[in-house]
Write an enzyme that holds these catalytic residues in place. Structure first.
Site, PDB file in Angstrom:
ATOM      1  N   CYS A  33       0.826  -1.219   0.000  1.00 56.03           N
ATOM      2  CA  CYS A  33       0.000   0.000   0.000  1.00 56.03           C
ATOM      3  C   CYS A  33       0.855   1.262   0.000  1.00 56.03           C
ATOM      4  O   CYS A  33       0.343   2.352  -0.230  1.00 56.03           O
ATOM      5  CB  CYS A  33      -0.938   0.017   1.191  1.00 56.03           C
ATOM      6  SG  CYS A  33      -0.080   0.078   2.774  1.00 56.03           S
ATOM      7  N   ASP A  35       2.298   2.581   2.613  1.00 55.02           N
ATOM      8  CA  ASP A  35       2.283   3.288   3.896  1.00 55.02           C
ATOM      9  C   ASP A  35       3.628   3.117   4.599  1.00 55.02           C
ATOM     10  O   ASP A  35       4.299   2.085   4.463  1.00 55.02           O
ATOM     11  CB  ASP A  35       1.149   2.758   4.784  1.00 55.02           C
ATOM     12  CG  ASP A  35      -0.211   3.185   4.261  1.00 55.02           C
ATOM     13  OD1 ASP A  35      -0.250   3.904   3.249  1.00 55.02           O
ATOM     14  OD2 ASP A  35      -1.224   2.791   4.853  1.00 55.02           O
ATOM     15  N   CYS A  58      -2.838   5.188   5.940  1.00 53.07           N
ATOM     16  CA  CYS A  58      -4.296   5.141   6.002  1.00 53.07           C
ATOM     17  C   CYS A  58      -4.800   5.438   7.423  1.00 53.07           C
ATOM     18  O   CYS A  58      -4.014   5.535   8.373  1.00 53.07           O
ATOM     19  CB  CYS A  58      -4.761   3.751   5.584  1.00 53.07           C
ATOM     20  SG  CYS A  58      -4.299   2.482   6.771  1.00 53.07           S
ATOM     21  N   CYS A 102      -2.521  -3.228   9.124  1.00 57.99           N
ATOM     22  CA  CYS A 102      -2.005  -1.865   9.351  1.00 57.99           C
ATOM     23  C   CYS A 102      -1.277  -1.786  10.696  1.00 57.99           C
ATOM     24  O   CYS A 102      -0.324  -1.009  10.843  1.00 57.99           O
ATOM     25  CB  CYS A 102      -3.137  -0.846   9.340  1.00 57.99           C
ATOM     26  SG  CYS A 102      -4.178  -0.903   7.874  1.00 57.99           S
TER      27      CYS A 102
HETATM   28 FE1  FES Z   1      -1.438   0.342   4.348  1.00 57.16          FE
HETATM   29 FE2  FES Z   1      -3.218   0.518   6.254  1.00 57.16          FE
HETATM   30  S1  FES Z   1      -3.587   0.227   4.136  1.00 57.16           S
HETATM   31  S2  FES Z   1      -1.091   0.324   6.456  1.00 57.16           S
END
Ligand code: FES
Length: 123
Positions: A33, A35, A58, A102
């Site tokens: 993602c 992040d 997120c 996450c």
């Molecule tokens: Fe990437 Fe939450 S979607 S850490």
């Protein structure tokens, strides 16, 4: 979908920022993602006396990182090292199944920060 606690930590995240000249720093990223999370800690007599985080991610990453800092603050580093996804989900009352990954960012970044501290203090 989200519990009140998740929404609270998302809207009012605790311990945001970076400690200047920290005793330990660690990061973690999710390549899927994109992040990314950074954690800095201040340690006195093996107790995490301060902890801060910066996250690009997120709502789940923000809320889980925020509650992780509350769980870790004031804990012995060996206890903080064992904080896991279940502890985070419990502290938030609930986290949607698809968001549980996450919370991994926080646990990995915190363990990296503790490892960094232990390397530095062993020199
Ligand atoms: Fe990437 Fe939450 S979607 S850490």
């Amino acid at each position: 979908m989200y519990s009140e606690k998740v929404l609270d930590h998302f809207m009012n995240p605790r311990n945001v920022g970076m400690i200047q000249d920290p005793d330990g720093e660690g990061s973690a990223g999710d390549p899927e993602c994109g992040d990314y999370l950074e954690i800095t800690i201040q340690v006195e007599h093996s107790i995490i006396v301060d902890i801060k985080f910066m996250v690009h991610g997120c709502a789940g990453a923000i809320a889980t990182s925020s509650v992780l800092t509350e769980l870790a603050k004031g804990k012995h580093i060996l206890v903080a090292y064992t904080i896991n996804e279940n502890d985070i989900v419990t502290a938030l009352d609930h986290l949607p199944k698809e968001k549980i990954h996450c919370s991994l960012l926080g646990t990995v970044a915190l363990r990296n920060a503790i490892n960094d501290y232990r390397c530095k203090c062993n020199k």
